[in-house]
Each structure stands twice: as structure tokens, then as C-alpha cells.
Design a protein around this motif. Structure first.
Motif, short mmCIF file in Angstrom:
data_model
loop_
_atom_site.label_atom_id
_atom_site.label_comp_id
_atom_site.label_asym_id
_atom_site.label_seq_id
_atom_site.Cartn_x
_atom_site.Cartn_y
_atom_site.Cartn_z
N SER A 267 -30.32 0.47 54.74
CA SER A 267 -31.08 -0.71 55.11
C SER A 267 -31.40 -0.62 56.59
O SER A 267 -31.04 0.33 57.28
N PHE A 268 -32.09 -1.64 57.10
CA PHE A 268 -32.40 -1.69 58.51
C PHE A 268 -31.11 -1.84 59.33
O PHE A 268 -30.12 -2.39 58.85
N PRO A 269 -31.13 -1.41 60.57
CA PRO A 269 -30.05 -1.80 61.48
C PRO A 269 -30.17 -3.29 61.77
O PRO A 269 -31.15 -3.94 61.38
N PRO A 270 -29.20 -3.89 62.43
CA PRO A 270 -29.32 -5.33 62.76
C PRO A 270 -30.63 -5.62 63.49
O PRO A 270 -30.98 -4.95 64.46
N LEU A 271 -31.35 -6.62 63.03
CA LEU A 271 -32.64 -7.00 63.59
C LEU A 271 -32.47 -8.15 64.58
O LEU A 271 -31.56 -8.97 64.46
N ALA A 272 -33.39 -8.19 65.55
CA ALA A 272 -33.40 -9.31 66.50
C ALA A 272 -34.18 -10.49 65.93
O ALA A 272 -33.75 -11.63 66.06
N TYR A 273 -35.34 -10.22 65.28
CA TYR A 273 -36.18 -11.29 64.76
C TYR A 273 -36.70 -10.91 63.38
O TYR A 273 -37.05 -9.74 63.13
N LEU A 274 -36.79 -11.92 62.52
CA LEU A 274 -37.43 -11.78 61.21
C LEU A 274 -38.28 -13.02 60.99
O LEU A 274 -37.77 -14.14 61.01
N HIS A 275 -39.59 -12.83 60.82
CA HIS A 275 -40.53 -13.94 60.69
C HIS A 275 -41.26 -13.80 59.36
O HIS A 275 -41.57 -12.69 58.91
N HIS A 292 -32.23 -13.85 64.63
CA HIS A 292 -33.12 -15.02 64.61
C HIS A 292 -34.06 -14.91 63.42
O HIS A 292 -34.86 -13.98 63.34
N VAL A 293 -33.97 -15.86 62.50
CA VAL A 293 -34.84 -15.91 61.33
C VAL A 293 -35.78 -17.11 61.48
O VAL A 293 -35.33 -18.23 61.75
N GLU A 294 -37.07 -16.87 61.34
CA GLU A 294 -38.08 -17.93 61.44
C GLU A 294 -38.89 -17.98 60.16
O GLU A 294 -39.53 -16.99 59.78
N ILE A 295 -38.86 -19.13 59.47
CA ILE A 295 -39.54 -19.31 58.19
C ILE A 295 -40.47 -20.49 58.32
O ILE A 295 -40.07 -21.58 58.76
N SER A 296 -41.72 -20.31 57.94
CA SER A 296 -42.74 -21.34 58.11
C SER A 296 -43.17 -21.91 56.77
O SER A 296 -43.06 -21.26 55.72
N ALA A 297 -43.69 -23.15 56.83
CA ALA A 297 -44.33 -23.82 55.69
C ALA A 297 -43.43 -23.84 54.46
O ALA A 297 -43.85 -23.46 53.36
N VAL A 298 -42.20 -24.32 54.63
CA VAL A 298 -41.30 -24.44 53.48
C VAL A 298 -41.75 -25.64 52.67
O VAL A 298 -41.71 -26.78 53.13
N SER A 299 -42.19 -25.39 51.44
CA SER A 299 -42.76 -26.44 50.61
C SER A 299 -41.69 -27.18 49.85
O SER A 299 -40.67 -26.60 49.45
N PRO A 300 -41.90 -28.49 49.58
CA PRO A 300 -40.96 -29.24 48.75
C PRO A 300 -41.05 -28.79 47.31
O PRO A 300 -42.02 -28.15 46.90
N PRO A 301 -40.05 -29.13 46.49
CA PRO A 301 -40.09 -28.70 45.08
C PRO A 301 -41.32 -29.19 44.35
O PRO A 301 -41.88 -28.49 43.52
N LEU A 302 -41.76 -30.45 44.62
CA LEU A 302 -42.99 -30.98 43.99
C LEU A 302 -42.94 -30.87 42.47
O LEU A 302 -43.80 -30.29 41.82
N GLY A 303 -41.89 -31.41 41.90
CA GLY A 303 -41.77 -31.38 40.44
C GLY A 303 -40.69 -30.43 40.02
O GLY A 303 -40.43 -29.43 40.66
N ALA A 304 -40.03 -30.74 38.93
CA ALA A 304 -38.93 -29.91 38.46
C ALA A 304 -39.45 -28.59 37.93
O ALA A 304 -40.46 -28.53 37.23
N LEU A 327 -31.17 -16.85 54.17
CA LEU A 327 -30.16 -17.04 55.22
C LEU A 327 -28.81 -16.46 54.82
O LEU A 327 -28.08 -15.94 55.67
N GLY A 328 -28.49 -16.52 53.54
CA GLY A 328 -27.24 -15.91 53.09
C GLY A 328 -27.25 -14.40 53.21
O GLY A 328 -26.23 -13.78 53.52
N ASP A 329 -28.41 -13.79 52.98
CA ASP A 329 -28.53 -12.33 53.11
C ASP A 329 -28.44 -11.88 54.57
O ASP A 329 -27.81 -10.87 54.88
N THR A 330 -29.12 -12.60 55.46
CA THR A 330 -29.30 -12.12 56.83
C THR A 330 -28.28 -12.69 57.82
O THR A 330 -28.15 -12.17 58.92
N ARG A 331 -27.62 -13.80 57.48
CA ARG A 331 -26.53 -14.37 58.28
C ARG A 331 -26.95 -14.60 59.75
O ARG A 331 -26.30 -14.10 60.68
N PRO A 332 -28.04 -15.32 60.01
CA PRO A 332 -28.54 -15.45 61.39
C PRO A 332 -27.74 -16.46 62.20
O PRO A 332 -27.11 -17.38 61.66
#
Length: 561
Positions: A267-275, A292-304, A327-332
Motif C-alpha cells: 500500500s502507500f506509505p503514510p500520506l500527509a493529505y487525502l482529499h 489529514h483527510v478531507e471529504i466534501s459534500a457528504v450527503s444525508p441518507p435522504l430515505g432508507a 476514517l477507520g481505514d486511514t486513522r487520521p
């Protein structure tokens, strides 16, 4: 020296002075280090002498080409310079033709289908997305495939393997794996992948990368575009409730399982940023530590959505579940999240509680598909961005509940809340009724002694609105400090619609000017002593921004479509 060429196809007439362009390239060759070309393919097709002239430029270190097709790929491959930074944007139509589903009646598709498309679902059914096949060098059709140009930057930039530091590629296929093609000096990797994301070529080709941004067909134009919508009347309008189709969930989960399996060996060596965005990063399934993990536009469930997908209980069916596993995989230690519109939409009470429960439990441990369940527990710095009006009471209550699992580790919390607009449609104004009620009461209780009561009342209302907002912000910061024992800094940027004057002035054209925005920036340092007392020490804006800068945080969302 920088040379930028932006010649639309309609300007490349038979009278175009090609000789003048060749003269410019020849004269500037000794000092030219930055080259930017738009509409690359039409320019190269206009005159066959242009490509050799560009290929002879030996001192180019920074290259940016857009609209690349087969001719542009051949130009990149023939360059004689050693690049340090490359930005390649492949033409949409050409990439679509390369990755199109094979049609038996088409000779091109019949000839190259074995190297561009394979089914990617466990059932053997096609997902409708282009899936990379094995490396051309390892397939029986290697001789035929080698002569075919693909939008894959890995073989095209082989001349700069030892010098390239930054690679940005859009509409690309990352499928080449070869021992002779490795880029050990690349530190920043920005990719908009046009096929199913596979991690093996990335890990093998870029062993020293530190910052990764990945955009996949699952993000925005992938899973979300494939959702079906049903009408749900809210406030006299319709709101589409999105449900992920079964094939989409299976495709993402199958891609994730394949990528996790491939990283058992490397796998990759430890990363500084993941976007990136939740579906794409979830499918990529990086298992290396990331600071540092940056995740954009996290949508709500909007229905089951069904958790059991064709008997697979571990498939993540909502973006919040995907974020948990990323986040569990990358442990930021640092996390930046931008919440997409809809988390605090005006729905019934039962719908609102059910939808936002996923947000309130975002950092709580949960059963996963093998990822580290306690990966969220080590988050020390967190930025949350909200881009909808919302109600102050509901939004702050949910955010406080979301942060409670981080009570023992979270040291810095930053909130950017844009209450003035909704991305893409900018429809609702800042109509927080609580603010309006408070402002009206205060203004009525303090009549103006001035000869211009309307102006004084407006000024009083504006002043009290600012005061009430400041008090609420400080109360929220104190609540967080009381709940989170490790918290040391609280930073807020809240953007409001400024109360308009009454009546609003009109311009010479008869239209009212746009409503001004009011930006509230507050920063506090939390002081404690043996849990006996707690103090919020206000910081000025310069000191607060310096705290964010020193910790590598920002109010700005750096992840874009």
C-alpha cells in the motif's frame, strides 16, 4: 518564461500564420520553462509542423495541456524535456469513445474491447462504467494494444520519471502497471479518473506520494447521478428523495473489496493529505495511515436504503457509513468535512430525527467490513462546513452530539457555517425565525428618540442582531468546551444575510441592490485548571487564523468537483 496558447478551433483558419507561431517557439525555446496550451488537439491537427516544434522544447519544467486526444498524447510522449509539474486534461469525447461499451458491429470496439472493458460485478453483470483490464504488457493482445494510445498519463510521461513532482490528470485512465514505469519523486497526485478506481497502479507507480486527491465516476456524476427520484411535497414544492440503485451499491462495494485485497501485499506509505468525496474514497479503500483527510459534500441518507444488498450485509448504503469506514481505514489526526445540503431541510419531525441520526453518530464506533472501528477516536483537529440556512438550535445540537465521541482527543474545532445561500440554486434567504423574533422584540422595546425613527430602528435592529448572534456563538463554544475535555481552541466563521434597510433603496435601473453579507468570525482559547473552572479566552482574528494555519486547517473547502 511562460507561454500560453489558447486558440479555439474557429480561429484556426487556412490563413492562420503557423509560421509566426513556429518562429515564436523557436526564439523562446532557450528560456521557456512554463507552457500552457488550451484546445491542444485542434492546434496539433491544424499543421503537422507544430507538434515537432513543441516536442523540441528542452527546458520546459511546468506543462499544462487541455483537450488532449491521440495527437496530444503522442506529443506528450515525444517531449524531450524533463518535467517537474504536469497537468493533463484529456478530451471528454475521446475518452468517452475509448471507454465506451463494446458494440460488435464496430471494428474499433471489437479490436480494443479486451483491453478497455471487463465486467466488474460479482454476478458478472456489467456496471455500465468502464473498468480497467489487466496491464497491456500482460495480456495476449499486447502487440495490438501497445500501438493504441490510451488517456493514461503513466506511460506518456516516462521521460520525466526521475524529475516529476506534481501530476494532475483529468478524464484519465490509470491502468498501467510496469516495473519500468515508476515515479519515485511525485509528491502530489490529483486525479479525475474516468474508470472504476483501482489502487494497484497508483501504489505501484507512485511509491513516494504524500498528497492524493481522487475524483471518480462514483462522485457526483456516478452514483448520485444514477439515483432515482421520487417527489415529496415540502412547502408547496417537490424535493427529490434519492435512493441508490442496487447495481451502484454492488459496484462500489465490489471495487472496495478488490482494492482492500490488493493492499494486503503493498500500500502507500503514510500520506500527509487525502482529499475527495465519500463514494470514491470508500471505493478506493486506502489502508495506509493519513494525517489529514478531507471529504466534501457528504450527503444525508435522504430515505432508507437497504443494508442487506443481495445477501451482503457489510455494504455501506449511506455516505455517512462510507465516511466512518474511510476514517477507520486511514486513522487520521485531522479531518475536514463539508456537509452537503439537506441535513436540516424542513421535514416532518420523524423524518428529521431519522435522517440526522446518521450525522449525530458519525464518529461513534460501528461494525465494519474489516476497517479499524476505532479509527475515529484519534481525531485531534476537526473542521466542519455547513452550507445551508438551518435552524440554530437544531444545527448546533446535532453538531454537539456528533462531537461527543471525540471528547478525549479533539483539541481544535473549526466551524464554517454559510447561512446565506444553498450551493447551486441559492434559493432560501437567511430566514431564521428565532433571530427575527428577537430582533423585533428588541427594536420595539427601545424606541428611537431621533427625528428619523426608521433609520434609528433599523440601526438598532442590526446592532442587536449582531449582539444576539455573538452571544449565541459564545454559548455554543462554551457548551462544546464543557462537553469535550480535551478541547483547546474553538474557531467559527458564520456568514449571515445582513438585515436589509426598510424600505430597501433602489438603483437607477429600478432594482434593489443585492443584500449584503455579514461575516462573523470568533475565536476562543479554552483555559482549564483541574476541572474546577473553565474560561473562554477570546482571540483576535489574526491570532485565530494563525492557530488554524499552524495546524494546517482552513475554513475554505479545497475539494471541488
Amino acid at each position: 518564461r511562460l507561454l500560453s496558447l489558447a486558440l479555439p478551433p474557429e480561429q484556426l483558419s487556412p490563413n492562420f500564420p503557423t509560421h509566426a507561431l513556429l518562429r515564436i517557439l523557436s526564439c523562446s525555446a532557450p528560456t521557456l520553462s512554463h507552457l500552457r496550451i488550451s484546445y491542444t488537439e485542434p492546434l496539433l491537427a491544424h499543421d503537422p509542423a507544430i507538434a515537432p516544434a513543441l516536442a523540441r522544447l528542452q527546458h520546459i519544467t511546468h506543462l499544462s495541456l487541455s483537450g488532449l486526444g491521440p495527437r496530444g498524447c503522442e506529443l506528450v510522449r515525444a517531449l524531450s524535456c524533463r518535467l517537474q509539474e504536469a497537468e493533463l486534461d484529456f478530451d471528454d469525447a475521446w475518452v468517452a469513445a475509448v471507454t465506451a461499451s463494446p458494440a460488435p458491429s464496430q471494428a474499433f470496439a471489437a479490436q480494443h474491447a479486451p483491453s478497455t472493458i471487463i465486467p466488474d460485478l460479482p454476478t458478472g453483470e456489467s456496471s455500465g462504467l468502464p473498468t480497467p483490464a489487466p496491464t497491456p504488457a500482460t495480456t495476449p493482445a499486447a502487440s495490438a494494444t501497445a500501438a493504441h494510445v490510451l488517456p493514461d498519463p503513466i506511460p506518456l510521461l516516462a521521460h520525466s520519471m526521475d524529475s516529476l513532482r506534481v501530476l494532475r490528470a483529468s478524464n484519465c485512465l490509470i491502468i498501467t502497471v510496469a516495473d519500468t514505469l515508476r515515479y519515485p519523486t511525485v509528491r502530489e497526485l490529483t486525479l479525475r479518473i474516468a474508470c472504476v478506481p483501482t489502487v494497484t497502479p497508483l501504489v505501484h507507480t507512485f511509491p513516494g506520494v504524500a498528497e492524493v486527491y481522487v475524483y471518480t465516476p462514483y462522485d457526483g456524476c456516478g452514483v448520485r447521478a444514477m439515483f432515482t427520484h421520487s417527489a415529496n411535497p415540502i412547502n408547496g414544492g417537490n424535493r427529490g428523495i434519492a435512493h441508490a440503485p442496487l447495481a451502484s451499491l454492488l459496484t462500489i462495494d465490489a471495487t472496495r473489496k478488490a482494492n482492500r485485497t490488493s493492499q494486503l501485499y503493498s500500500s502507500f506509505p503514510p500520506l500527509a493529505y487525502l482529499h475527495g468525496f465519500a463514494p470514491g474514497l470508500y471505493a478506493l479503500a486506502l489502508t495506509c495511515p493519513v494525517r489529514h483527510v478531507e471529504i466534501s459534500a457528504v450527503s444525508p441518507p435522504l430515505g432508507a436504503r437497504p443494508r442487506l444488498v443481495a445477501g451482503v450485509a457489510a455494504a455501506a448504503s449511506t455516505e455517512t457509513e462510507m465516511v466512518k469506514r474511510i476514517l477507520g481505514d486511514t486513522r487520521p489526526a485531522r479531518v475536514s468535512l463539508t456537509l452537503g445540503h439537506g441535513w436540516w431541510a424542513q421535514m416532518s419531525v420523524n423524518e428529521r430525527i431519522k435522517e440526522r441520526e446518521a450525522l449525530r453518530t458519525l464518529f461513534e464506533p460501528s461494525e465494519t467490513d474489516g476497517s479499524n472501528a476505532g479509527g475515529c477516536a484519534g481525531v485531534k483537529e476537526l473542521v466542519v462546513r455547513v452550507e445551508e440556512v438551518g435552524r440554530w438550535k437544531d444545527t448546533t445540537r446535532d453538531l454537539a452530539a456528533m462531537l461527543k465521541p471525540l471528547a478525549g482527543t479533539l483539541a481544535t474545532f473549526a466551524l464554517r457555517w454559510d447561512r446565506t445561500s444553498v450551493p447551486f440554486d441559492r434559493a432560501p434567504p437567511d430566514d431564521d425565525t428565532e433571530d427575527a423574533e428577537v430582533d423585533t422584540t428588541v427594536a420595539a422595546a427601545r424606541p428611537s428618540p431621533s427625528s428619523t425613527p426608521t433609520a434609528m430602528t433599523t440601526m438598532t435592529t442590526t446592532t442587536m442582531t449582531t449582539a444576539v448572534a455573538s452571544e449565541r456563538s459564545e454559548a455554543f463554544a462554551r457548551r462544546l468546551a464543557e462537553d469535550l475535555s480535551a478541547l483547546r481552541y474553538v474557531c467559527m466563521e458564520i456568514i449571515h444575510d445582513a438585515p436589509p434597510p426598510a424600505p430597501p433603496p433602489q438603483t437607477s435601473s429600478g432594482h434593489s441592490p443585492p443584500s449584503p453579507r455579514r461575516v462573523e468570525r470568533r475565536f476562543w482559547r479554552v483555559e482549564r485548571q483541574d476541572e474546577r473552572w473553565l474560561c473562554l479566552d477570546p482571540l483576535d482574528e489574526q491570532a485565530g487564523l494563525k492557530v488554524l494555519e499552524d495546524q494546517g486547517l482552513s475554513f475554505e473547502d479545497r475539494v471541488r468537483y
